[in-house]
Scaffold this active site. Sequence first.
Site: not given
Ligand code: URA
Length: 210
Positions: A105, A109, A201, A204
Site C-alpha cells: 500500500r 496515495t 496481523d 506476523d
Molecule cells: N491484515 C491482517 O493481517 N489483519 C487484519 O486484521 C487486517 C488485515
Amino acid sequence: MSKHLTIVNHPLVQHKLTLMRKKDTPTAVFRQLLREISMLLAYEITRELPTRLRTIETPLTEMEAPSLFGKKLALVSILRAGNGLLDGVLELVPLARVGFVGLYRDETTLTPVEYYFKVPADLNDRLVIALDPMLATGNSSAAAISRLKEAGATNIRFMCLLAAPEGVERMLEAHPDVPIVTASLDERLNEIGYILPGLGDAGDRMFGTK
Ligand code: URA
C-alpha cells in the site's frame, strides 16, 4: 458457486479458528491450525469442480467412476499472508498450478502498488482460487483480482480465513462475479484497518515477525 459469500460454519473450522484468535497461541501452532483450516476451506471451495465418469477396474469389477475433469486449478497466493493458506490447499489439490501476486500500500496515495506478479499460463481455462487470509478493507484483494482478470482469468473464487463486512462490500462492488469462502464474517474494521475481533496481523502471527 451461486452465493457471493459462504461462511464455513463447520465445528472443526470454528474450533480451530478460536484457537488461532487467542493472543497466546504460539507461531508454530498458529501455522499448523491455518494449514488445517485451509484444507477444510478448500474442501468447500472446490465442492462444484466438474467431474467426468471414467472406466476403471476395481479388484472385483469394472465400473464408471467420477474423476476430476478439465484444466488444473490455479491457486494464487496474495503475498505474503496468502502463503499461509497455500500449503494446506496444495495438500488437497496437489496438481494445482501456483501463482503469486505481491502488492503493497502506497502510504501517500493509499492505493495498492504491484511489486510482483507471476501466474500460471492459460488462466482463462482454469478455475482460479485467490488466497488471502484477511479480507479487511478489500482494497488489495480487489486490486489483486483485477490483475488476475487482466491476465485472463474469468472464473475466480476468493478464499480467506476472516472477512470484515467492509471488505465483503468492497469485493461485491468491484467483483460481484467472485464468490468468497471464509471461516468467519467478523464485526468490523478498527481505525487502522484491522479486523475486529480478528486475530491480529496474520502475516506476523504465521511467520513470527513480531
Ligand atoms: N491484515 C491482517 O493481517 N489483519 C487484519 O486484521 C487486517 C488485515
